[in-house]
Design an enzyme around this catalytic site. Structure first.
Site, short mmCIF file in Angstrom:
data_model
loop_
_atom_site.label_atom_id
_atom_site.label_comp_id
_atom_site.label_asym_id
_atom_site.label_seq_id
_atom_site.Cartn_x
_atom_site.Cartn_y
_atom_site.Cartn_z
N HIS A 77 0.83 -1.19 0.00
CA HIS A 77 0.00 0.00 0.00
C HIS A 77 0.88 1.25 0.00
CE1 HIS A 77 -2.68 -2.76 2.71
NE2 HIS A 77 -2.77 -3.10 1.44
N TYR A 140 3.20 2.87 13.82
CA TYR A 140 3.60 3.84 12.81
C TYR A 140 3.02 5.20 13.12
CZ TYR A 140 -0.57 1.54 10.68
OH TYR A 140 -1.78 0.95 10.44
#
Length: 476
Positions: A77, A140
């Site tokens: 992605h 993240y």
């Protein structure tokens, strides 16, 4: 290309940043301190990491992905935001493919990530992760809030052209149905490298309108904001504004009624627009890692030095100049700032040249001050100079920007306007500032407004001569 895999967590590595075959993609070796109780690390340390070369990307959201089993594989992605990826527990195999348009399209980097390794992933670089141990969690940091409207670019995990060597073969891994259906490389539309996105405050003013015209032509995406759209004097409104889609702020708004600023009501408005507003913008520029361009003025000086250099001490005479000087000081607190100091601005709107042309057309013979000298600045060149700074990215700081040429008084300019419109320049009478303002409530003005252009010209941009621009302006 990748790094060596290891099943042993390495303690006390030196914090370090290294580049990869993917431009802008960075590997970060983290220092992990461990003993018989476990381990501790500074997962994100802005000051140290920025000094080593990690972009100060302004994260706004922290996400954690937990995976029960080894072999969970997600990707590939490419999202429209930057990310800083690290592992809290377990190990993952990471694979990244540059899906951005450009010469590095298709470049691959793979690496095993344990708690002692992190990566910085620029927007448009496709990421995929495969867990190598049960109960693996990786986090993240991202610099934009997740939105269902976000547009992604995808690549199939099994694409033959990138040929990622998955530690756990994909036919034995755990994949989502969606990930199995992503396109092969030949069918991928590259992620647009992205135009810089600019918010122009004060977009309805002379300079604002010119910026709204020139920025798109120079390859920038631009959004204009008038006072109704964003009241920069309101700290809460500035904080609530959606900055996630903005890279650059150009603050072209200001309170410019020099004499009105000397009144009780005008003083408040001048300080709000010229000092508080820029301070609010500087705060969000630092908060989100934006570049702030702010327009300043010759009125921050008392006019006793000629020409005024960028590092001259501020010495404003009146409230307007004082409020602008305060705004200048606030703007310099922004890490990424261009403080553009200019004078005698002429553009599409009410200004001195238009006023003189109107008087000439009506046969009126004006008295104009002849002891204030400076240079005109046409918005066409002011906007172009700002775009030059944003495009070439010289060192951040203060830059003087006016048109080039010999200094002139306002009376000299008025005579040129009369001549340029086919009228008799002798109709203009030059008088001193003291004579002109006698008996009037007026702000003190610097008698010398000339700005030194050496620093700007050293960046490779030469402003057009004043006389040339004036003739063109009068013809238009």
């Amino acid at each position: 290309m990748g790094c060596e895999d290891s099943n042993t967590l390495e303690y006390s590595k030196t914090l370090g940043v290294s580049t990869t075959p993917i431009p802008g993609f960075l590997r970060v070796d983290l220092t992990v301190h461990g003993d018989n109780r476990g381990w501790f690390k500074e997962n994100w340390q802005r000051a140290k990491m920025v000094e080593l070369g990690v972009p100060d990307f302004g994260p706004v959201q922290n996400n954690i992905s937990f995976n029960d089993e080894a072999g969970v594989t997600r990707g590939i992605h490419a999202e429209p935001w930057d990310k800083f990826i690290s592992v809290a527990t377990g190990r993952v195999f990471g694979a990244w493919v540059d899906l951005r348009e450009g010469p590095s399209f298709g470049a691959v980097y793979t690496c095993e990530i344990d708690p002692s390794v992190a990566v910085y992933v620029p927007r448009g670089v496709g990421n995929a992760y495969q867990t190598l141990e049960p109960n693996t969690a990786y986090s993240y940091l991202v610099n934009a809030h997740w939105s269902p409207k976000a547009e992604y670019t995808f690549l199939n995990l099994a694409d033959e052209t990138v040929a990622i060597d998955w530690p756990i073969p994909l036919d034995h891994a755990i994949l989502s149905d969606k990930d199995k259906l992503h396109p092969r490389m030949a069918e991928v539309t590259p992620f647009p490298t992205g135009k810089q996105r600019v918010l122009v405050t004060g977009s309805n003013g002379q300079l604002g309108r010119e910026l709204m015209k020139q920025l798109p032509a120079a390859g920038f995406e631009v959004t204009g904001a008038g006072h109704v759209d964003l009241d920069i004097t309101d700290a809460a409104a500035v904080q609530a504004f959606d900055w996630s889609g903005i890279n650059i702020i150009v603050n072209a708004g200001a309170w410019t009624d020099v004499d009105g600023a000397e009144t009780d009501e005008g003083r408040k408005k001048a300080w709000a627009c010229n000092a508080v507003g820029p301070a609010n913008l500087a705060r969000v520029a630092n908060q989100y890692g934006l570049t702030l361009v702010h327009i300043s003025t010759d009125y921050v000086f008392d006019g006793t030095q000629s020409p005024h250099s960028e590092d001259e001490a501020l010495s404003p005479l009146g409230v307007y100049g004082q409020s602008k000087a305060a705004g200048d000081m606030a703007v310099t607190s922004a890490t990424r700032h261009y403080l553009v100091r200019t004078s005698w601005v002429i553009g599409d709107g009410n200004n001195f040249v238009r006023t003189m042309a109107g008087l000439a057309a009506r046969g009126i013979s004006p008295k104009v001050v002849n002891d204030q000298i400076g240079r005109l600045t046409f918005t066409e060149d002011l906007a172009a100079g700002i775009i030059h700074l944003l495009s070439t990215k010289p060192d951040y700081g203060t830059y003087n920007l006016t048109n080039e040429g010999e200094a002139m008084s306002w009376a000299d300019v008025a005579k040129l306007v009369f001549t340029g419109t086919g009228h008799d320049a002798t109709q203009v009478t030059g008088i001193s500032s003291a004579e002109y303002f006698a008996g009037k409530v007026a702000a003190p003005r610097p008698l010398n407004s000339c700005l030194d252009l050496t620093k700007l010209e050293a960046t490779g941009w030469l402003p057009k001569p004043t006389i040339q621009r004036l003739h063109q302006y009068l013809k238009a």
